[in-house]
Enzyme design. Sequence first.
Site, PDB file in Angstrom:
ATOM      1  N   ARG A  19       0.809  -1.214   0.000  1.00 23.93           N
ATOM      2  CA  ARG A  19       0.000   0.000   0.000  1.00 23.93           C
ATOM      3  C   ARG A  19       0.848   1.273   0.000  1.00 23.93           C
ATOM      4  O   ARG A  19       0.413   2.299  -0.528  1.00 23.93           O
ATOM      5  CB  ARG A  19      -0.959  -0.022   1.203  1.00 23.93           C
ATOM      6  CG  ARG A  19      -2.081  -1.056   1.020  1.00 23.93           C
ATOM      7  CD  ARG A  19      -2.927  -1.287   2.282  1.00 23.93           C
ATOM      8  NE  ARG A  19      -3.128  -0.148   3.092  1.00 23.93           N
ATOM      9  CZ  ARG A  19      -4.307   0.482   3.286  1.00 23.93           C
ATOM     10  NH1 ARG A  19      -5.406   0.035   2.692  1.00 23.93           N
ATOM     11  NH2 ARG A  19      -4.401   1.515   4.080  1.00 23.93           N
ATOM     12  N   SER A  20       2.057   1.229   0.526  1.00 19.36           N
ATOM     13  CA  SER A  20       2.969   2.372   0.394  1.00 19.36           C
ATOM     14  C   SER A  20       3.301   2.599  -1.073  1.00 19.36           C
ATOM     15  O   SER A  20       3.397   3.739  -1.540  1.00 19.36           O
ATOM     16  CB  SER A  20       4.286   2.125   1.141  1.00 19.36           C
ATOM     17  OG  SER A  20       4.056   1.834   2.485  1.00 19.36           O
ATOM     18  N   ARG A  79       0.654  12.392 -10.314  1.00 20.30           N
ATOM     19  CA  ARG A  79       0.627  13.847 -10.184  1.00 20.30           C
ATOM     20  C   ARG A  79       1.928  14.480 -10.685  1.00 20.30           C
ATOM     21  O   ARG A  79       1.901  15.539 -11.328  1.00 20.30           O
ATOM     22  CB  ARG A  79       0.383  14.244  -8.724  1.00 20.30           C
ATOM     23  CG  ARG A  79      -1.052  14.114  -8.273  1.00 20.30           C
ATOM     24  CD  ARG A  79      -1.939  15.183  -8.901  1.00 20.30           C
ATOM     25  NE  ARG A  79      -3.315  15.075  -8.433  1.00 20.30           N
ATOM     26  CZ  ARG A  79      -4.296  14.512  -9.146  1.00 20.30           C
ATOM     27  NH1 ARG A  79      -4.067  14.022 -10.343  1.00 20.30           N
ATOM     28  NH2 ARG A  79      -5.520  14.460  -8.644  1.00 20.30           N
ATOM     29  N   HIS A 126       1.644  14.650 -14.263  1.00 22.50           N
ATOM     30  CA  HIS A 126       0.751  15.746 -14.659  1.00 22.50           C
ATOM     31  C   HIS A 126       1.473  17.096 -14.650  1.00 22.50           C
ATOM     32  O   HIS A 126       1.142  17.996 -15.414  1.00 22.50           O
ATOM     33  CB  HIS A 126      -0.475  15.802 -13.718  1.00 22.50           C
ATOM     34  CG  HIS A 126      -1.338  14.581 -13.790  1.00 22.50           C
ATOM     35  ND1 HIS A 126      -2.152  14.168 -12.768  1.00 22.50           N
ATOM     36  CD2 HIS A 126      -1.501  13.658 -14.784  1.00 22.50           C
ATOM     37  CE1 HIS A 126      -2.778  13.063 -13.122  1.00 22.50           C
ATOM     38  NE2 HIS A 126      -2.408  12.727 -14.329  1.00 22.50           N
ATOM     39  N   SER A 134       9.147   3.091   2.855  1.00 24.56           N
ATOM     40  CA  SER A 134       8.984   1.853   3.627  1.00 24.56           C
ATOM     41  C   SER A 134       8.780   2.258   5.080  1.00 24.56           C
ATOM     42  O   SER A 134       9.634   2.942   5.655  1.00 24.56           O
ATOM     43  CB  SER A 134      10.221   0.967   3.491  1.00 24.56           C
ATOM     44  OG  SER A 134      10.246  -0.012   4.521  1.00 24.56           O
ATOM     45  N   GLY A 135       7.647   1.868   5.646  1.00 28.32           N
ATOM     46  CA  GLY A 135       7.340   2.239   7.027  1.00 28.32           C
ATOM     47  C   GLY A 135       8.473   1.856   7.965  1.00 28.32           C
ATOM     48  O   GLY A 135       9.052   2.701   8.658  1.00 28.32           O
ATOM     49  N   SER A 136       8.825   0.595   7.933  1.00 32.76           N
ATOM     50  CA  SER A 136       9.887   0.093   8.810  1.00 32.76           C
ATOM     51  C   SER A 136      11.264   0.535   8.352  1.00 32.76           C
ATOM     52  O   SER A 136      12.212   0.581   9.139  1.00 32.76           O
ATOM     53  CB  SER A 136       9.843  -1.436   8.847  1.00 32.76           C
ATOM     54  OG  SER A 136      10.186  -1.930   7.567  1.00 32.76           O
ATOM     55  N   THR A 165      12.938  -1.270   6.440  1.00 37.11           N
ATOM     56  CA  THR A 165      13.706  -2.515   6.337  1.00 37.11           C
ATOM     57  C   THR A 165      13.216  -3.446   5.223  1.00 37.11           C
ATOM     58  O   THR A 165      13.851  -4.483   4.988  1.00 37.11           O
ATOM     59  CB  THR A 165      13.642  -3.308   7.665  1.00 37.11           C
ATOM     60  OG1 THR A 165      12.267  -3.656   7.913  1.00 37.11           O
ATOM     61  CG2 THR A 165      14.156  -2.490   8.845  1.00 37.11           C
ATOM     62  N   THR A 166      12.100  -3.107   4.561  1.00 43.07           N
ATOM     63  CA  THR A 166      11.571  -3.965   3.489  1.00 43.07           C
ATOM     64  C   THR A 166      12.698  -4.293   2.509  1.00 43.07           C
ATOM     65  O   THR A 166      13.274  -3.385   1.898  1.00 43.07           O
ATOM     66  CB  THR A 166      10.423  -3.253   2.732  1.00 43.07           C
ATOM     67  OG1 THR A 166       9.574  -2.603   3.681  1.00 43.07           O
ATOM     68  CG2 THR A 166       9.629  -4.216   1.880  1.00 43.07           C
ATOM     69  N   SER A 212      -1.458   1.218   8.221  1.00 38.32           N
ATOM     70  CA  SER A 212      -2.455   2.065   7.535  1.00 38.32           C
ATOM     71  C   SER A 212      -2.160   3.556   7.695  1.00 38.32           C
ATOM     72  O   SER A 212      -2.233   4.314   6.714  1.00 38.32           O
ATOM     73  CB  SER A 212      -3.866   1.761   8.042  1.00 38.32           C
ATOM     74  OG  SER A 212      -4.241   0.448   7.687  1.00 38.32           O
ATOM     75  N   GLU A 219       0.676   4.642   5.494  1.00 30.69           N
ATOM     76  CA  GLU A 219       0.298   4.620   4.079  1.00 30.69           C
ATOM     77  C   GLU A 219      -0.600   5.819   3.728  1.00 30.69           C
ATOM     78  O   GLU A 219      -0.436   6.444   2.678  1.00 30.69           O
ATOM     79  CB  GLU A 219      -0.395   3.288   3.762  1.00 30.69           C
ATOM     80  CG  GLU A 219       0.541   2.094   3.924  1.00 30.69           C
ATOM     81  CD  GLU A 219      -0.095   0.862   4.529  1.00 30.69           C
ATOM     82  OE1 GLU A 219       0.640  -0.070   4.915  1.00 30.69           O
ATOM     83  OE2 GLU A 219      -1.342   0.816   4.629  1.00 30.69           O
ATOM     84  N   ASP A 270       0.687  14.428  -1.746  1.00 30.60           N
ATOM     85  CA  ASP A 270      -0.276  15.353  -2.364  1.00 30.60           C
ATOM     86  C   ASP A 270       0.022  16.797  -1.950  1.00 30.60           C
ATOM     87  O   ASP A 270      -0.156  17.727  -2.757  1.00 30.60           O
ATOM     88  CB  ASP A 270      -1.719  14.964  -2.009  1.00 30.60           C
ATOM     89  CG  ASP A 270      -2.286  13.913  -2.974  1.00 30.60           C
ATOM     90  OD1 ASP A 270      -1.557  13.504  -3.909  1.00 30.60           O
ATOM     91  OD2 ASP A 270      -3.442  13.491  -2.805  1.00 30.60           O
TER      92      ASP A 270
END
Lengths: 194, 194, 194, 194
Positions: A56-57, A67, A70, A96-98, A100-101, A158, A161, A169
């Site tokens: 989801r990230s 964008r 655009h 990546s939130g962590s 570490t992905t 969540s 993300e 944005d």
Amino acid sequence: MLQTKSQDIAASLQANVALILEENRKLADRIQYSEVATIIPFIQGAERIFLVGAGRSGLALQSAAMRLMHLGLSVFVVGETITPAIREGDLLLAASGSGTTSSIVKAAEKAVAAGAKVVALSTTAASPLAMLAAHAIIVPAAQKEDHGTTVSEQYAGSLFEQAILVLTDAVFQTLWSLDKTPAEELWKRHANLE
Amino acid sequence: MLQTKSQDIAASLQANVALILEENRKLADRIQYSEVATIIPFIQGAERIFLVGAGRSGLALQSAAMRLMHLGLSVFVVGETITPAIREGDLLLAASGSGTTSSIVKAAEKAVAAGAKVVALSTTAASPLAMLAAHAIIVPAAQKEDHGTTVSEQYAGSLFEQAILVLTDAVFQTLWSLDKTPAEELWKRHANLE
Amino acid sequence: MLQTKSQDIAASLQANVALILEENRKLADRIQYSEVATIIPFIQGAERIFLVGAGRSGLALQSAAMRLMHLGLSVFVVGETITPAIREGDLLLAASGSGTTSSIVKAAEKAVAAGAKVVALSTTAASPLAMLAAHAIIVPAAQKEDHGTTVSEQYAGSLFEQAILVLTDAVFQTLWSLDKTPAEELWKRHANLE
Amino acid sequence: MLQTKSQDIAASLQANVALILEENRKLADRIQYSEVATIIPFIQGAERIFLVGAGRSGLALQSAAMRLMHLGLSVFVVGETITPAIREGDLLLAASGSGTTSSIVKAAEKAVAAGAKVVALSTTAASPLAMLAAHAIIVPAAQKEDHGTTVSEQYAGSLFEQAILVLTDAVFQTLWSLDKTPAEELWKRHANLE
């Protein structure tokens, strides 16, 4: 009886929307905007911009990629068909939130090795991704707080993300205000074959 | 001088984040949650759930699709490789701000013809998509307001697209609270080969 | 003059089509079909089938994934939105010409760690991917030959990628002949919302 | 007994590979290469090249898109994140076996309306797609033959889809031979972040 249940569900949905927006509002107060601001010259100075994130990230970054396209910038999403090799002069925006992905850290390592610059979006400054990056934007979305509660009641990453979407944005809005191209000109670049 | 500029940019970013969240908060107040609640039995009663949207609306629905998969539901994104034919008993969740995007309206028509149910997410109840749907959730994100101003200062459909993410994440949270599966069980379903 | 040029191009195209098909025909003679045959019980015995490949090998496997879905099997492409975690009882079909592509080897390692079975498609039996796999199908598409010439005059891994499509389409035809489901039944599963 | 079965499967696979390659070889003899040759100046003269196809035809065109990118051309796949609006000066390469797939015909109509040129790949000259196109390349892969047999014993559009890959790979080889860029230069453009 069933009606009551439906009312309960409506109330639950309303509460969850409020929760999500309130968590994002509180998070927004904890972001260092001077740190975020550094991304602007990176984007403006890049020959081409590559974006990479998992799950989801990654989808939030794809929304950002549209964008940037655009705005007339040269943008690629890692993993899509026609994405070429990154090279010196290019920018990799990696989330990546962590931090570490493994596939994201690996992509950042390869970008650095190719001479490109990396800007990271992560919850943790001490993560491998943030430490690899020329610049890291810390989104304190999932760290433990003082009193044993977490920053978010939402499932998994969540909040991070959602924050990536809101933040990118906002970056777009700021780039656009600097750019001053009329909306009509941006609109002409929107995909027209779907 | 350059430092001032950097401070201006930081201020612009902070203001834009606040704007985005405030627009979403105001929008949240105008949503009919009893209308949104109707989506829950549609999801619970569907054999399989298909999601379709163009551009950034589509990406928001892909984020929703991941979460529905984490809940253990049978989910497909229209346009991905292994998405099969929709049929009776299935649900199509379709998002289009205008409710007129031709590929989305076409997909909804085909879903109805195949005997599947359609739930629409749109800004306009009078749109072709909303009128095709068994149920329409109206997200009043881009309609004109009373005093000549628009609902959003953001570019194009950004507010609608953000709202789709927030709303479907709230739907997920509500479904999860009804479902009561521990987070650990959901976590086991997260993609583990990337 | 220009006409001559156009004739030259037509001749070049015809020669290149002939070259591609002749290279594939020669390659087909060097494949061990008893080795390929082993994939059939792996597919038939799997609860779910996951496919992973990078670049054009990945696209060839996506074509295979569609056909397996048409046969009614439960199939996922690594990297797509709704792909869940692999687990015991599942099969990962992984293609890499060199057998060293890091993301593919990593995916195979994770699949093995999760208790799933891996079948590899590679040019080299001694590669990390082939050695990880429960079973490796060797497609001798890009190895050096005796007299200083290579197996293929085509650019890069083209012959391997073409061979993956031909071989998996043959696997489909064989699975279908064992399955005996009428074409009409398969046809009903084709994506109907695009 | 089981061993016999395994031998039967190996024989079936070998026969199916031979069938696929023989069907492609026969098809190659029926292609008008002067007609195919016309695509070369369309590609060379285009500012940017867009590719669109549904299902497995679309995947074959994605393989072609990668190779055109390796040649250094500006290429986009319809439906991917960063694909901009098509406009005058651009080329749309559209594939549909029947030439009637609604999303593909629609994309071609929009491309023509935007002032772009369309080159079609189809089995049928009289199809809506072929008739819309500035130039149509007919791949006689699925039409009925004189004596009640079909051109292909394979399932559905498999022969057409394989032919699209073979034909576009031949187009690439021819473009490359005209271009004369060393393989090493093309190689540098291959995606390096996966």
